[in-house]
Design an enzyme around this catalytic site. Structure first.
Site, PDB file in Angstrom:
ATOM      1  NE  ARG A  10      -4.474   8.178  -5.226  1.00  0.00           N
ATOM      2  CZ  ARG A  10      -3.373   7.899  -5.914  1.00  0.00           C
ATOM      3  NH1 ARG A  10      -3.122   6.669  -6.291  1.00  0.00           N
ATOM      4  NH2 ARG A  10      -2.528   8.863  -6.229  1.00  0.00           N
ATOM      5  CD  GLN A  11      -2.972  11.400   1.500  1.00  0.00           C
ATOM      6  OE1 GLN A  11      -2.899  12.082   2.512  1.00  0.00           O
ATOM      7  NE2 GLN A  11      -1.980  11.329   0.617  1.00  0.00           N
ATOM      8  CG  ASP A  26     -10.147   2.321 -10.738  1.00  0.00           C
ATOM      9  OD1 ASP A  26     -11.002   2.899 -10.026  1.00  0.00           O
ATOM     10  OD2 ASP A  26      -9.148   1.753 -10.268  1.00  0.00           O
ATOM     11  CG  ASN A  55      12.383  30.903  -2.845  1.00  0.00           C
ATOM     12  OD1 ASN A  55      11.695  31.190  -3.824  1.00  0.00           O
ATOM     13  ND2 ASN A  55      12.133  31.371  -1.639  1.00  0.00           N
ATOM     14  CG  ASP A 114      -0.588   6.869  -8.998  1.00  0.00           C
ATOM     15  OD1 ASP A 114       0.250   7.315  -9.808  1.00  0.00           O
ATOM     16  OD2 ASP A 114      -0.532   7.127  -7.784  1.00  0.00           O
ATOM     17  CE  LYS A 172      -7.762  -3.532  -5.680  1.00  0.00           C
ATOM     18  NZ  LYS A 172      -7.258  -2.500  -6.566  1.00  0.00           N
ATOM     19  N   GLY A 189      -0.217  -0.681 -11.786  1.00  0.00           N
ATOM     20  CA  GLY A 189       0.028  -2.058 -11.355  1.00  0.00           C
ATOM     21  C   GLY A 189      -1.251  -2.852 -11.162  1.00  0.00           C
ATOM     22  CB  THR A 190      -4.396  -2.051  -9.350  1.00  0.00           C
ATOM     23  OG1 THR A 190      -3.765  -1.863  -8.084  1.00  0.00           O
ATOM     24  CG2 THR A 190      -5.756  -2.697  -9.137  1.00  0.00           C
ATOM     25  CG  HIS A 243     -10.686   7.959  -4.975  1.00  0.00           C
ATOM     26  ND1 HIS A 243     -10.439   7.125  -6.049  1.00  0.00           N
ATOM     27  CD2 HIS A 243     -10.340   7.262  -3.865  1.00  0.00           C
ATOM     28  CE1 HIS A 243      -9.956   5.969  -5.601  1.00  0.00           C
ATOM     29  NE2 HIS A 243      -9.893   6.030  -4.290  1.00  0.00           N
TER      30      HIS A 243
END
Length: 325
Positions: free
Chosen positions: A104-105, A230, A45, A234, A202, A237-238, A138
């Protein structure tokens, strides 16, 4: 070597989770010790079970776990490993998280949002961790989320040494992918002999994660070898977008450098095809260069081993990164 030191040496124990066994083996090799054997299995499980095959009583224990996908599984495994040590009467438990999950949070952007980076710190505390080691958090404020010592190590010297050895510093411009990372870019610029800087302005979409709306270069990059820096990449894209913008602004070459190559989903394809001469990262997360010709992976193991050694010997961790912190 004194008998007292030898006795202490026996009390250092290094444990590696299953997420990135190669890194655990490299750190152990750098320390000149063996990883402590551990039996681990997943039940049908999804529940995780671990058991150490040697006594840990009275030992100074270091629990190393990387957090690639599936991140939640590996975080849970590390918590269970720490709990097993606490219940086995370990003297001190240090959680080594080269890539801190949920980093990041770290604050609420809007109402009704979690601060998940704080929750991870609370979970580590509840499991029994006395100390945390991480690399390139971060944001620095995450250090304050854990109610105990946090050794925040920096990979920049490893990355800048590679740049210094392979590129002409007289034509380097350090570029931040957004205004929020300018402070990091400034440290890079200082480390690379006072190199000039630029940044990408940006606008992010508030509603769609990882989506950037507009990009433009602030600073002179024409004819320059741009080092785009950086802490983590992730989906890519950036950074891929920033690389194209730099090319359009007349950059001679673009080198991408990051500590944490998360490289989710389309990242490999984006970064391999964005026009960057080289993508440099460390192995805080497992990496493969297969099918990705311009990826360079540098080892974080020596830094982690030196940090663990200093903690074990009650030495100074700060001197390992003075001048780059």
């Amino acid at each position: 070597m004194s008998s007292h030191w030898k006795q202490n040496q026996k009390n250092m124990m290094l444990f590696s989770g299953r997420a990135h066994p190669e890194l655990g083996e490299q750190v152990a090799r750098n320390l000149g010790i063996e990883l402590t054997p551990m039996a681990a299995q997943d039940f049908a499980n999804g529940e995780i079970f671990v058991r150490y095959e040697e006594s840990v009583r009275g030992s100074d224990c270091f629990v190393l776990q990387s957090h690639p996908q599936p991140l939640n599984k590996w975080l849970m495994e590390q918590l269970i490993m720490i709990d097993a040590l606490k219940r086995g009467s370990a003297k001190r438990i240090t959680a080594v998280l080269p890539f801190y999950p949920y980093a990041r949070q770290d604050k609420k952007h809007r109402g009704r949002e979690p601060i998940s980076a704080r929750l991870v710190a609370d979970l580590l505390t509840a499991a029994g961790a006395d100390r945390i080691v991480s690399v390139d958090l971060h944001t620095d404020q995450i250090q304050g989320f854990f109610d105990g010592p946090v050794d925040h190590m920096h990979a920049m010297p490893i990355l800048t040494d590679h740049i210094r050895d392979n590129y002409d510093l007289s034509n380097i411009t350090v570029v931040s992918p957004d205004a929020g990372r300018v402070k990091t870019a400034e440290k890079w610029a200082d480390s690379l002999g006072g190199a000039p800087m630029a940044f990408i302005h940006k606008t992010r979409s508030v509603e769609v994660a990882n989506k950037v709306v507009t990009n433009r270069v602030v600073g002179d990059v024409e004819g320059k070898n741009c080092v785009l820096v950086d802490d983590m990449i992730d989906t890519g894209g950036t950074i891929a977008g920033a690389c194209r913008v730099l090319r359009e602004a007349g950059a001679k070459d673009v080198v991408i450098a990051t500590t944490h190559g998360v490289f989710s989903g389309p990242a490999r394809e984006r970064l391999a095809g964005c026009g960057a001469r080289e993508v440099i990262t460390t192995d805080t997360l497992p990496q493969s260069t297969e099918g990705w010709d311009n990826l360079t992976v540098l080892s974080i193991a020596p830094l982690l081993a030196r940090t663990i050694s200093e903690i074990f010997e009650n030495g100074s961790v700060t001197h390992l990164f003075e001048g780059s912190a």
